[in-house]
Design a protein around this motif. Structure first.
Motif, PDB file in Angstrom:
ATOM      1  N   ALA A 132      45.009  30.135  54.805  1.00 57.36           N
ATOM      2  CA  ALA A 132      45.297  31.034  53.592  1.00 57.36           C
ATOM      3  C   ALA A 132      44.251  30.795  52.612  1.00 57.36           C
ATOM      4  CB  ALA A 132      46.548  30.691  52.942  1.00 57.36           C
ATOM      5  N   GLU A 133      43.666  29.552  52.136  1.00 56.93           N
ATOM      6  CA  GLU A 133      42.771  29.363  51.200  1.00 56.93           C
ATOM      7  C   GLU A 133      41.390  30.031  51.639  1.00 56.93           C
ATOM      8  OE1 GLU A 133      40.911  25.302  49.284  1.00 56.93           O
ATOM      9  OE2 GLU A 133      42.936  25.314  50.118  1.00 56.93           O
ATOM     10  N   GLN A 134      40.950  29.654  52.775  1.00 53.67           N
ATOM     11  CA  GLN A 134      39.721  30.542  53.329  1.00 53.67           C
ATOM     12  C   GLN A 134      39.812  32.051  53.126  1.00 53.67           C
ATOM     13  OE1 GLN A 134      37.616  28.665  56.629  1.00 53.67           O
ATOM     14  NE2 GLN A 134      38.909  26.707  56.359  1.00 53.67           N
ATOM     15  N   THR A 135      41.147  32.387  53.566  1.00 55.68           N
ATOM     16  CA  THR A 135      40.944  33.770  53.595  1.00 55.68           C
ATOM     17  C   THR A 135      41.160  34.629  52.174  1.00 55.68           C
ATOM     18  OG1 THR A 135      42.358  33.907  55.605  1.00 55.68           O
ATOM     19  CG2 THR A 135      42.582  35.845  54.351  1.00 55.68           C
ATOM     20  N   ARG A 136      41.901  33.806  51.225  1.00 58.82           N
ATOM     21  CA  ARG A 136      42.129  34.116  49.948  1.00 58.82           C
ATOM     22  C   ARG A 136      40.731  34.641  49.141  1.00 58.82           C
ATOM     23  NH1 ARG A 136      44.782  29.857  48.172  1.00 58.82           N
ATOM     24  NH2 ARG A 136      46.901  30.566  49.003  1.00 58.82           N
ATOM     25  N   ALA A 137      39.795  33.753  49.296  1.00 57.34           N
ATOM     26  CA  ALA A 137      38.522  33.855  48.770  1.00 57.34           C
ATOM     27  C   ALA A 137      37.923  35.093  49.372  1.00 57.34           C
ATOM     28  CB  ALA A 137      37.591  32.709  49.129  1.00 57.34           C
ATOM     29  N   ARG A 138      38.018  35.351  50.536  1.00 54.43           N
ATOM     30  CA  ARG A 138      37.517  36.655  51.060  1.00 54.43           C
ATOM     31  C   ARG A 138      38.069  37.955  50.411  1.00 54.43           C
ATOM     32  NH1 ARG A 138      38.463  33.640  56.344  1.00 54.43           N
ATOM     33  NH2 ARG A 138      37.074  32.252  56.464  1.00 54.43           N
ATOM     34  N   LEU A 139      39.402  37.513  50.219  1.00 49.22           N
ATOM     35  CA  LEU A 139      40.274  38.950  49.643  1.00 49.22           C
ATOM     36  C   LEU A 139      39.656  39.162  48.328  1.00 49.22           C
ATOM     37  CD1 LEU A 139      43.725  38.243  51.146  1.00 49.22           C
ATOM     38  CD2 LEU A 139      42.150  40.106  51.838  1.00 49.22           C
ATOM     39  N   VAL A 140      39.358  38.205  47.611  1.00 49.67           N
ATOM     40  CA  VAL A 140      38.915  38.234  46.211  1.00 49.67           C
ATOM     41  C   VAL A 140      37.569  39.221  46.120  1.00 49.67           C
ATOM     42  CG1 VAL A 140      37.818  37.103  44.354  1.00 49.67           C
ATOM     43  CG2 VAL A 140      39.981  36.207  45.365  1.00 49.67           C
ATOM     44  N   GLU A 141      36.601  38.864  46.995  1.00 47.24           N
ATOM     45  CA  GLU A 141      35.397  39.747  47.220  1.00 47.24           C
ATOM     46  C   GLU A 141      35.542  41.024  47.604  1.00 47.24           C
ATOM     47  OE1 GLU A 141      31.953  36.710  48.897  1.00 47.24           O
ATOM     48  OE2 GLU A 141      33.111  37.749  50.484  1.00 47.24           O
ATOM     49  N   MET A 142      36.769  41.477  48.521  1.00 46.63           N
ATOM     50  CA  MET A 142      37.207  42.533  48.875  1.00 46.63           C
ATOM     51  C   MET A 142      37.873  43.646  47.700  1.00 46.63           C
ATOM     52  SD  MET A 142      38.424  41.415  52.679  1.00 46.63           S
ATOM     53  CE  MET A 142      38.677  43.102  53.624  1.00 46.63           C
ATOM     54  N   LEU A 143      38.490  42.872  46.993  1.00 44.47           N
ATOM     55  CA  LEU A 143      39.074  43.587  45.874  1.00 44.47           C
ATOM     56  C   LEU A 143      37.991  43.962  44.891  1.00 44.47           C
ATOM     57  CD1 LEU A 143      41.968  44.013  44.458  1.00 44.47           C
ATOM     58  CD2 LEU A 143      41.604  42.122  43.182  1.00 44.47           C
ATOM     59  N   ALA A 144      36.973  43.050  44.625  1.00 44.58           N
ATOM     60  CA  ALA A 144      35.846  43.342  43.891  1.00 44.58           C
ATOM     61  C   ALA A 144      35.219  44.537  44.453  1.00 44.58           C
ATOM     62  CB  ALA A 144      35.077  42.154  43.482  1.00 44.58           C
ATOM     63  N   ALA A 404      33.550  48.913  37.823  1.00 50.76           N
ATOM     64  CA  ALA A 404      33.959  48.455  36.543  1.00 50.76           C
ATOM     65  C   ALA A 404      35.440  48.010  36.574  1.00 50.76           C
ATOM     66  CB  ALA A 404      33.888  49.513  35.711  1.00 50.76           C
ATOM     67  N   ALA A 405      36.434  48.520  37.268  1.00 50.68           N
ATOM     68  CA  ALA A 405      37.592  48.224  37.660  1.00 50.68           C
ATOM     69  C   ALA A 405      38.352  48.609  38.594  1.00 50.68           C
ATOM     70  CB  ALA A 405      38.546  48.470  36.198  1.00 50.68           C
ATOM     71  N   VAL A 406      39.396  47.710  39.159  1.00 49.27           N
ATOM     72  CA  VAL A 406      40.184  48.206  40.260  1.00 49.27           C
ATOM     73  C   VAL A 406      41.751  48.080  39.823  1.00 49.27           C
ATOM     74  CG1 VAL A 406      41.132  47.580  42.575  1.00 49.27           C
ATOM     75  CG2 VAL A 406      38.372  47.238  41.890  1.00 49.27           C
ATOM     76  N   PHE A 407      42.574  49.180  40.257  1.00 51.32           N
ATOM     77  CA  PHE A 407      43.918  49.116  39.784  1.00 51.32           C
ATOM     78  C   PHE A 407      44.667  49.213  41.167  1.00 51.32           C
ATOM     79  CE2 PHE A 407      41.575  51.146  36.746  1.00 51.32           C
ATOM     80  CZ  PHE A 407      42.121  50.899  35.301  1.00 51.32           C
ATOM     81  N   LYS A 408      46.004  48.456  41.024  1.00 49.55           N
ATOM     82  CA  LYS A 408      47.149  48.468  42.046  1.00 49.55           C
ATOM     83  C   LYS A 408      48.091  48.543  41.564  1.00 49.55           C
ATOM     84  CE  LYS A 408      48.090  47.744  46.451  1.00 49.55           C
ATOM     85  NZ  LYS A 408      47.778  48.662  47.534  1.00 49.55           N
ATOM     86  N   LYS A 409      49.182  49.466  42.327  1.00 54.34           N
ATOM     87  CA  LYS A 409      50.270  49.696  41.512  1.00 54.34           C
ATOM     88  C   LYS A 409      50.433  50.089  40.156  1.00 54.34           C
ATOM     89  CE  LYS A 409      52.461  47.357  45.458  1.00 54.34           C
ATOM     90  NZ  LYS A 409      53.269  46.275  46.067  1.00 54.34           N
ATOM     91  N   GLY A 410      49.346  50.516  39.530  1.00 51.58           N
ATOM     92  CA  GLY A 410      49.632  50.923  38.333  1.00 51.58           C
ATOM     93  C   GLY A 410      49.107  49.849  37.261  1.00 51.58           C
ATOM     94  N   LEU A 411      48.513  48.812  37.690  1.00 55.35           N
ATOM     95  CA  LEU A 411      47.984  47.459  37.050  1.00 55.35           C
ATOM     96  C   LEU A 411      46.622  47.308  37.110  1.00 55.35           C
ATOM     97  CD1 LEU A 411      50.801  44.867  37.432  1.00 55.35           C
ATOM     98  CD2 LEU A 411      50.475  46.437  35.479  1.00 55.35           C
ATOM     99  N   GLN A 412      45.835  46.920  36.273  1.00 64.26           N
ATOM    100  CA  GLN A 412      44.484  46.611  36.596  1.00 64.26           C
ATOM    101  C   GLN A 412      44.325  45.127  36.755  1.00 64.26           C
ATOM    102  OE1 GLN A 412      41.505  47.611  33.433  1.00 64.26           O
ATOM    103  NE2 GLN A 412      40.312  45.886  33.759  1.00 64.26           N
ATOM    104  N   VAL A 413      43.874  45.206  38.124  1.00 66.42           N
ATOM    105  CA  VAL A 413      43.890  43.978  39.064  1.00 66.42           C
ATOM    106  C   VAL A 413      42.515  43.316  39.259  1.00 66.42           C
ATOM    107  CG1 VAL A 413      45.994  44.045  40.244  1.00 66.42           C
ATOM    108  CG2 VAL A 413      43.997  45.005  41.030  1.00 66.42           C
ATOM    109  N   HIS A 414      41.689  44.012  38.915  1.00 68.46           N
ATOM    110  CA  HIS A 414      40.180  43.327  38.895  1.00 68.46           C
ATOM    111  C   HIS A 414      39.218  44.026  37.740  1.00 68.46           C
ATOM    112  CE1 HIS A 414      36.060  42.158  40.251  1.00 68.46           C
ATOM    113  NE2 HIS A 414      35.752  43.329  39.963  1.00 68.46           N
ATOM    114  N   ALA A 415      38.662  43.433  37.089  1.00 68.14           N
ATOM    115  CA  ALA A 415      37.602  43.924  35.996  1.00 68.14           C
ATOM    116  C   ALA A 415      36.313  43.108  36.303  1.00 68.14           C
ATOM    117  CB  ALA A 415      38.060  43.687  34.512  1.00 68.14           C
ATOM    118  N   ARG A 416      35.188  43.929  36.311  1.00 68.80           N
ATOM    119  CA  ARG A 416      33.674  43.526  36.415  1.00 68.80           C
ATOM    120  C   ARG A 416      33.462  42.283  35.327  1.00 68.80           C
ATOM    121  NH1 ARG A 416      29.939  47.641  36.588  1.00 68.80           N
ATOM    122  NH2 ARG A 416      30.625  47.808  34.849  1.00 68.80           N
ATOM    123  N   ARG A 417      33.130  41.151  35.425  1.00 66.77           N
ATOM    124  CA  ARG A 417      32.846  40.121  34.428  1.00 66.77           C
ATOM    125  C   ARG A 417      31.544  40.510  33.937  1.00 66.77           C
ATOM    126  NH1 ARG A 417      33.716  34.642  37.471  1.00 66.77           N
ATOM    127  NH2 ARG A 417      33.061  35.881  39.246  1.00 66.77           N
TER     128      ARG A 417
END
Ligand SMILES: [Zn+2]
Length: 417
Positions: A132-144, A404-417
């Motif tokens: 789960a830990e290794q996969t979670r890091a990949r999902l963070v990249e995919m969301l961005a 610049a940003a990603v939204f999921k289910k109506g919420l901003q879940v990622h913003a570019r740093r």
């Protein structure tokens, strides 16, 4: 608070609805356009209005608590849907990459203990938490990179316990991070070393023990139907067993050789046939006749240096709905980025931007049977979206990361740093 407008994004240079509750195919795949000075309004997770800023402002009432985002200089597209990944795995095979680039063949790497079987060893040895830990890091990249819905397969366990563990990791991650995951059981990814020369016995293990264990954990069942992997007959029996256990079929077809995958897809009613680098005109006709989605993975063809790409133009011309996916995996699946895949679709497979965008959104949603809920920006659908700097075609600037940003289910879940 149903009905209360929670979010408005307005004055968008371009808003791409990619409207549809069915796959876009043929001329319709690319026959859509942006709304200029566009706006979208949401109530919680749901979209309540889409149109020009004037239309949306007239249609909805905002309150003091409504978040209002000025979209000037930006564009909005539906959240990207990545319908084919092997994102759950343990271990790291990047050391093989330099050897492969220096000319080592897949067989040479496998003979020295590398390749997919090294991933199987590492995955079998990993705990659920480590996976789960290794996969979670990949999902963070995919969301961005804009992915809001991602398919994830088992297939590096290749025994009952490790396959189930992979599926449990997918279920756990689906609950704890923003990307929605669609779980696929793929015990028939490869024959593990202990079953070499006894392929029939392995197929029996998949059907008799793995599929019952995966039932309830996996929504889909997949098979690597290709030269040197599983035959069309084996693929049919595995996918039919999956169906009896409540798993919908999808298939790896015609990546390495024209090997009957599209015919299997037609026979079992697969929702999606994936790869199709070597698909024949008969295979294309099979997919067109049955309305199967062709999920193309040009990044896999690129990183494996296959020397060719799936014939996207022929598929679209034949009326096959084309989707795109990353094929994230520890071997040749080096990019988590759907925008990179869209860029390859346009510049290596001859698709238009409009076709690639539909492929990465609504058609991906159809490939995962979620098109009633996601894949387009329309009232009644869930608000999953990607905010892009400048025109949406900026997504094709591979390394410039204009998200610049990603939204999921109506919420901003990622913003570019
Ligand atoms: Zn795959």
């Amino acid at each position: 608070m149903p009905g209360v407008t929670t979010l408005v994004i307005e004055h968008l240079d371009e808003l791409w609805p990619v409207a549809g509750k069915a796959p876009r195919s043929g001329p319709d795949q690319g026959n859509h356009a942006p709304i200029l000075d566009g706006a979208v309004a949401c109530a919680g997770a749901a979209i309540v209005a889409v149109g020009t800023t004037a239309e949306v402002r007239q249609a909805v009432q905002t309150i003091a608590a409504t978040t209002i985002i000025d979209g000037r200089g930006r564009s909005l597209v539906p959240g990207l849907v990545d319908g084919h990944t092997h994102v759950v795995y343990a271990g790291d095979r990047r050391d093989e990459l330099r050897r492969r680039l220096a000319g080592a063949t897949y067989a040479e790497i496998a003979a020295s203990g590398g390749g997919i079987l090294s991933t199987v060893r590492a995955t079998r040895a990993a705990s659920e938490q480590e996976l789960a830990e290794q996969t979670r890091a990949r999902l963070v990249e995919m969301l961005a990179a804009g992915s809001t819905t991602v398919e994830a397969k088992s297939g590096y366990g290749l025994d009952v316990d490790a396959e189930v563990r992979m599926l449990r990791v997918i279920a756990a991650l689906n609950d704890e991070q923003p990307i929605e995951l669609a779980a696929t059981f793929m015990g028939a990814h490869e024959v593990p070393p202990e079953y070499r020369g006894r392929q029939q016995d392995y197929v029996a293990l998949v059907i008799d023990r793995m599929i019952p264990a995966a039932a309830g954990l996996a929504e889909w069942c997949d098979v690597f139907c290709d030269r040197g992997f599983f035959t069309p007959e084996e693929s049919v029996s595995i996918l039919e067993a999956g169906k009896r256990a409540g798993m919908k079929p999808r298939i790896h077809a015609d990546e390495l050789a024209a090997s009957g995958g599209p015919g299997v897809a037609a026979q079992v009613g697969a929702r999606s046939a994936d790869h199709l680098v070597q698909v024949t005109s008969e295979g294309i006709a099979d997919l067109a006749r049955t309305g199967t989605v062709a999920t193309l993975l040009p990044a896999a063809a690129f990183f494996l240096k296959l020397g060719r790409f799936a014939p996207a133009r022929d598929l679209i011309h034949a009326g096959v709905p084309v989707a795109l996916a990353t094929d994230v995996n520890p071997g040749g699946g080096l990019s988590p980025s759907m925008p990179f895949v869209m860029s390859l679709a346009c510049f290596a497979m001859g698709m238009t931007f409009e076709e690639a965008l539909a492929a990465a959104t609504i058609n991906g949603a159809v490939s995962l049977d979620r098109h009633d809920r996601i894949g387009s920006l329309e009232p009644g659908k869930q608000f999953d979206a990607v905010l892009v700097d400048g025109p949406a075609v900026n997504l094709l600037r591979v390394n410039a990361a204009p998200i610049a940003a990603v939204f999921k289910k109506g919420l901003q879940v990622h913003a570019r740093r």
